[in-house]
Design a protein around this motif. Structure first.
Motif, PDB file in Angstrom:
ATOM      1  N   CYS A  12       0.839  -1.217   0.000  1.00 32.55           N
ATOM      2  CA  CYS A  12       0.000   0.000   0.000  1.00 32.55           C
ATOM      3  C   CYS A  12       0.865   1.255   0.000  1.00 32.55           C
ATOM      4  O   CYS A  12       0.455   2.290  -0.539  1.00 32.55           O
ATOM      5  CB  CYS A  12      -0.963  -0.005   1.177  1.00 32.55           C
ATOM      6  SG  CYS A  12      -0.163  -0.138   2.790  1.00 32.55           S
ATOM      7  N   CYS A  25      -4.439  -1.919  -2.036  1.00 35.01           N
ATOM      8  CA  CYS A  25      -4.657  -3.167  -1.291  1.00 35.01           C
ATOM      9  C   CYS A  25      -5.139  -2.934   0.135  1.00 35.01           C
ATOM     10  O   CYS A  25      -5.316  -3.877   0.893  1.00 35.01           O
ATOM     11  CB  CYS A  25      -3.379  -4.006  -1.303  1.00 35.01           C
ATOM     12  SG  CYS A  25      -1.920  -3.142  -0.681  1.00 35.01           S
ATOM     13  N   CYS A  69       1.598  -7.488   0.423  1.00 43.44           N
ATOM     14  CA  CYS A  69       0.443  -7.150   1.255  1.00 43.44           C
ATOM     15  C   CYS A  69       0.062  -8.421   2.009  1.00 43.44           C
ATOM     16  O   CYS A  69      -0.599  -9.308   1.445  1.00 43.44           O
ATOM     17  CB  CYS A  69      -0.735  -6.655   0.429  1.00 43.44           C
ATOM     18  SG  CYS A  69      -2.181  -6.358   1.502  1.00 43.44           S
ATOM     19  N   GLU A 107      -2.136  -9.132   4.180  1.00 44.39           N
ATOM     20  CA  GLU A 107      -3.564  -9.457   4.331  1.00 44.39           C
ATOM     21  C   GLU A 107      -4.107 -10.075   3.051  1.00 44.39           C
ATOM     22  O   GLU A 107      -4.898 -11.017   3.091  1.00 44.39           O
ATOM     23  CB  GLU A 107      -4.338  -8.211   4.775  1.00 44.39           C
ATOM     24  CG  GLU A 107      -3.951  -7.840   6.198  1.00 44.39           C
ATOM     25  CD  GLU A 107      -4.520  -6.533   6.706  1.00 44.39           C
ATOM     26  OE1 GLU A 107      -5.569  -6.080   6.228  1.00 44.39           O
ATOM     27  OE2 GLU A 107      -3.883  -5.947   7.617  1.00 44.39           O
ATOM     28  N   CYS A 137       1.207  -4.789   9.576  1.00 46.38           N
ATOM     29  CA  CYS A 137       2.486  -4.190   9.218  1.00 46.38           C
ATOM     30  C   CYS A 137       3.026  -3.180  10.233  1.00 46.38           C
ATOM     31  O   CYS A 137       4.163  -2.737  10.107  1.00 46.38           O
ATOM     32  CB  CYS A 137       2.353  -3.507   7.857  1.00 46.38           C
ATOM     33  SG  CYS A 137       1.978  -4.644   6.500  1.00 46.38           S
TER      34      CYS A 137
HETATM   35  S1  SF4 Z   1      -1.612  -5.557   5.178  1.00 43.85           S
HETATM   36 FE1  SF4 Z   1       0.117  -4.153   5.155  1.00 43.85          FE
HETATM   37  S2  SF4 Z   1       0.505  -3.920   2.957  1.00 43.85           S
HETATM   38 FE2  SF4 Z   1      -1.557  -4.740   3.130  1.00 43.85          FE
HETATM   39  S3  SF4 Z   1      -2.861  -2.963   3.148  1.00 43.85           S
HETATM   40 FE3  SF4 Z   1      -2.447  -3.480   5.283  1.00 43.85          FE
HETATM   41  S4  SF4 Z   1      -0.700  -2.188   5.822  1.00 43.85           S
HETATM   42 FE4  SF4 Z   1      -0.813  -2.227   3.598  1.00 43.85          FE
END
Ligand code: SF4
Length: 139
Positions: free
Chosen positions: A9, A15, A40, A42, A101
């Motif tokens: 992101c 994402c 990402c 998630e 993250c």
């Molecule tokens: S999981 Fe991490 S990379 Fe994915 S949207 Fe959330 S903060 Fe961004």
């Protein structure tokens, strides 16, 4: 030229749970002299985009409707760790405050915007495996 694992992101990929991104212009500069590897966790864990926001609650991760998404977050973290290892990344730059993250500070599990000390699930796994993690706020 270093290899750096980066929250997707932050690189402008749509994402986030809302289907948008939080592009960080400092990474554009960094990408001129380094190889940025977007992940990402998630999405890697199998969650859709858009999706309900999640927050860490004790040793679980719950979506805002109370459903348990711990398994998906853990799976995504393992995939991200695998990518970090395969590429032998120098360090990781991940999105601040996220339940996946974030580093040092995350949302407190009440979906009220309050924050507490803690790490996202992916950050925790990367740190436990010896990787250095910083957030975009430390660039
Ligand atoms: S999981 Fe991490 S990379 Fe994915 S949207 Fe959330 S903060 Fe961004």
């Amino acid at each position: 030229m270093k290899k750096i694992l980066v929250s997707a992101c932050l690189m402008g990929y749509d994402c986030r749970y809302k289907g948008d991104n939080c592009k960080c212009e400092k990474l554009t500069e960094l990408g001129k002299d380094n190889v940025l590897i977007p992940v990402c966790p998630e999405q890697l864990g199998g969650l859709p985009t858009p999706r309900m926001p999640g927050e860490r609650v004790g040793d679980k991760v719950l979506a805002c409707d109370g459903s348990d998404v711990t398994e998906q977050y853990a799976r995504g973290a393992k995939f991200a760790l695998g990518i970090a290892k395969e590429n032998n990344v120098e360090h990781c730059i991940l999105k601040a405050n996220s339940p996946s993250c974030g580093k040092g500070v995350i949302y407190d599990g009440t979906f009220s915007g309050n924050k507490i000390a803690g790490n996202g699930v992916t950050t925790e796994l990367l740190l436990n495996n010896g990787f250095e993690v910083i957030t975009e706020n430390e660039l």
